[in-house]
Design an enzyme around this catalytic site. Structure first.
Site, PDB file in Angstrom:
ATOM      1  N   THR A 148      17.663  13.450  49.877  1.00 58.23           N
ATOM      2  CA  THR A 148      17.748  14.709  49.128  1.00 58.23           C
ATOM      3  C   THR A 148      16.409  15.439  49.149  1.00 58.23           C
ATOM      4  O   THR A 148      16.359  16.671  49.303  1.00 58.23           O
ATOM      5  CB  THR A 148      18.166  14.441  47.668  1.00 58.23           C
ATOM      6  OG1 THR A 148      19.438  13.769  47.660  1.00 58.23           O
ATOM      7  CG2 THR A 148      18.288  15.740  46.893  1.00 58.23           C
ATOM      8  N   TRP A 151      15.933  16.878  52.560  1.00 61.36           N
ATOM      9  CA  TRP A 151      16.857  18.005  52.773  1.00 61.36           C
ATOM     10  C   TRP A 151      16.221  19.317  52.317  1.00 61.36           C
ATOM     11  O   TRP A 151      16.468  20.371  52.914  1.00 61.36           O
ATOM     12  CB  TRP A 151      18.148  17.751  51.992  1.00 61.36           C
ATOM     13  CG  TRP A 151      19.190  18.809  52.159  1.00 61.36           C
ATOM     14  CD1 TRP A 151      20.112  18.907  53.153  1.00 61.36           C
ATOM     15  CD2 TRP A 151      19.425  19.934  51.287  1.00 61.36           C
ATOM     16  NE1 TRP A 151      20.908  20.020  52.968  1.00 61.36           N
ATOM     17  CE2 TRP A 151      20.510  20.669  51.836  1.00 61.36           C
ATOM     18  CE3 TRP A 151      18.839  20.389  50.117  1.00 61.36           C
ATOM     19  CZ2 TRP A 151      21.002  21.813  51.222  1.00 61.36           C
ATOM     20  CZ3 TRP A 151      19.320  21.534  49.515  1.00 61.36           C
ATOM     21  CH2 TRP A 151      20.394  22.234  50.075  1.00 61.36           C
ATOM     22  N   HIS A 152      15.384  19.264  51.304  1.00 59.99           N
ATOM     23  CA  HIS A 152      14.743  20.475  50.795  1.00 59.99           C
ATOM     24  C   HIS A 152      13.530  20.888  51.623  1.00 59.99           C
ATOM     25  O   HIS A 152      13.086  22.034  51.537  1.00 59.99           O
ATOM     26  CB  HIS A 152      14.327  20.287  49.328  1.00 59.99           C
ATOM     27  CG  HIS A 152      15.468  20.361  48.377  1.00 59.99           C
ATOM     28  ND1 HIS A 152      16.273  19.277  48.075  1.00 59.99           N
ATOM     29  CD2 HIS A 152      15.970  21.406  47.660  1.00 59.99           C
ATOM     30  CE1 HIS A 152      17.205  19.644  47.215  1.00 59.99           C
ATOM     31  NE2 HIS A 152      17.050  20.927  46.940  1.00 59.99           N
ATOM     32  N   GLY A 153      12.971  19.993  52.408  1.00 60.98           N
ATOM     33  CA  GLY A 153      11.837  20.368  53.252  1.00 60.98           C
ATOM     34  C   GLY A 153      11.032  19.167  53.696  1.00 60.98           C
ATOM     35  O   GLY A 153      10.961  18.149  53.004  1.00 60.98           O
ATOM     36  N   PHE A 295      16.011  26.880  51.597  1.00 60.37           N
ATOM     37  CA  PHE A 295      16.530  25.543  51.812  1.00 60.37           C
ATOM     38  C   PHE A 295      17.883  25.561  52.512  1.00 60.37           C
ATOM     39  O   PHE A 295      18.667  26.448  52.327  1.00 60.37           O
ATOM     40  CB  PHE A 295      16.654  24.804  50.470  1.00 60.37           C
ATOM     41  CG  PHE A 295      15.393  24.865  49.660  1.00 60.37           C
ATOM     42  CD1 PHE A 295      14.236  24.250  50.118  1.00 60.37           C
ATOM     43  CD2 PHE A 295      15.358  25.563  48.458  1.00 60.37           C
ATOM     44  CE1 PHE A 295      13.081  24.317  49.374  1.00 60.37           C
ATOM     45  CE2 PHE A 295      14.191  25.617  47.707  1.00 60.37           C
ATOM     46  CZ  PHE A 295      13.051  24.981  48.170  1.00 60.37           C
TER      47      PHE A 295
END
Length: 295
Positions: A148, A151-153, A295
């Site tokens: 997770t 996934w955001h960066g 995102f």
């Protein structure tokens, strides 16, 4: 939503006048959340950055991170409501993506209420296939939250943010949820908000050094300057309005008044006012995209 759910709606969608009007209302409401709340709250965060995170007082540091906390919520919530409204106009019924996350009493509850579509995706495609609650639960949680974060960066702060929640959720499952259940509800609310606010601090600062400096300002007493005091007084009403808007209170009042004959006209008038205020704000402001477009 998953593709099978969307595919089912492709065949069952129905365009109607009622759906069009409801969708327009939802779109305007979501636009208002973004333009009139999120963007205004972002002003405090920008002012604090101008002063410098190392030069602000402890009260202003807490107030600014709470402003970012509400800004992020109304930005993403508004974006989601606008998307649901557009779907309504085209005959689609999409499920809600937020369920008043800031009234949560634990981090576990918060993530059931925040970004529901993302949580459902990781649950269905990562957590459950790895064994879910049946085997290696804590390892599964660790992997899910590590992914997770990524996934955001691809930045260390996002990895730390994911691992922060992995550790917090594991601690809650081990004993903290049982303890919170025995304590007064307000203690759970305070704990959850502090945990979430600290989490958003990790989420924002890509520079770990700046993150450490800001966290130091949160917990190292520093006097309020004249400039900082003016910012606190200037933004306090907006923060209070945002705190109320983040609860089900306004929705509950609206439901109680639904049976009144004049409610529909008041709602239409309010939406018209919100739309005009948004147009005026967008015309005067500089470019201000949705935060989650990153995102």
């Amino acid at each position: 939503m998953t593709y099978p759910e969307v595919r089912e709606r492709l065949y069952k969608r129905k365009c109607s006048k009622e759906g069009l009007l409801e969708g327009i209302g939802m779109f305007v409401f979501g636009l208002g959340l973004k333009v009139l709340l999120a963007n205004r709250l972002g002003g405090l965060w920008e002012d604090v950055q101008t002063i410098g995170f190392d030069s602000i007082s402890t009260p202003l540091a807490w107030m600014s991170i709470f402003a970012f906390t509400f800004q992020l919520y109304f930005d993403f919530f508004g974006y989601s409501v606008m998307a649901i409204g557009l779907g309504k106009m085209l005959g689609f019924d999409f499920v809600k993506n937020f369920d008043y996350p800031y009234i949560s009493r634990s981090a576990t509850e918060f993530w059931r209420r925040w970004h529901i579509s993302m949580g459902s995706f990781f649950r269905d495609y990562v957590y459950i296939p790895m064994g879910g609650n049946r085997r290696h639960q804590f390892v599964n949680l660790f992997v899910v939250w590590f992914l997770t974060g990524l996934w955001h960066g691809a930045s260390w702060n996002f990895v730390l943010w994911g691992l922060y929640y992995a550790v917090l959720l594991i601690i809650e499952k081990l004993f903290l949820l049982k303890l919170l259940g025995k304590l007064p509800k307000f203690i759970g609310h305070v704990y959850a908000m502090v945990a979430v606010v600290l989490g958003w601090s990790l989420f924002y600062f890509e520079d770990i050094t700046r993150l450490g400096g800001f966290l130091g300002q949160l917990f190292t007493p520093a006097a309020v300057t004249v400039q900082g005091g003016n910012l606190i007084l200037g933004y306090l009403p907006m923060l209070l309005i945002s705190a109320v808007a983040a609860t089900p209170l306004l929705s509950a009042i609206g439901k109680k008044l639904e049976s009144k004959a004049w409610t529909k006209w008041v709602k239409m008038a309010l939406l018209a006012v919100v739309f005009l205020l948004c147009v005026a704000a967008l015309a005067s402001d500089s470019y201000n995209p949705f935060i989650y477009f990153r995102f």
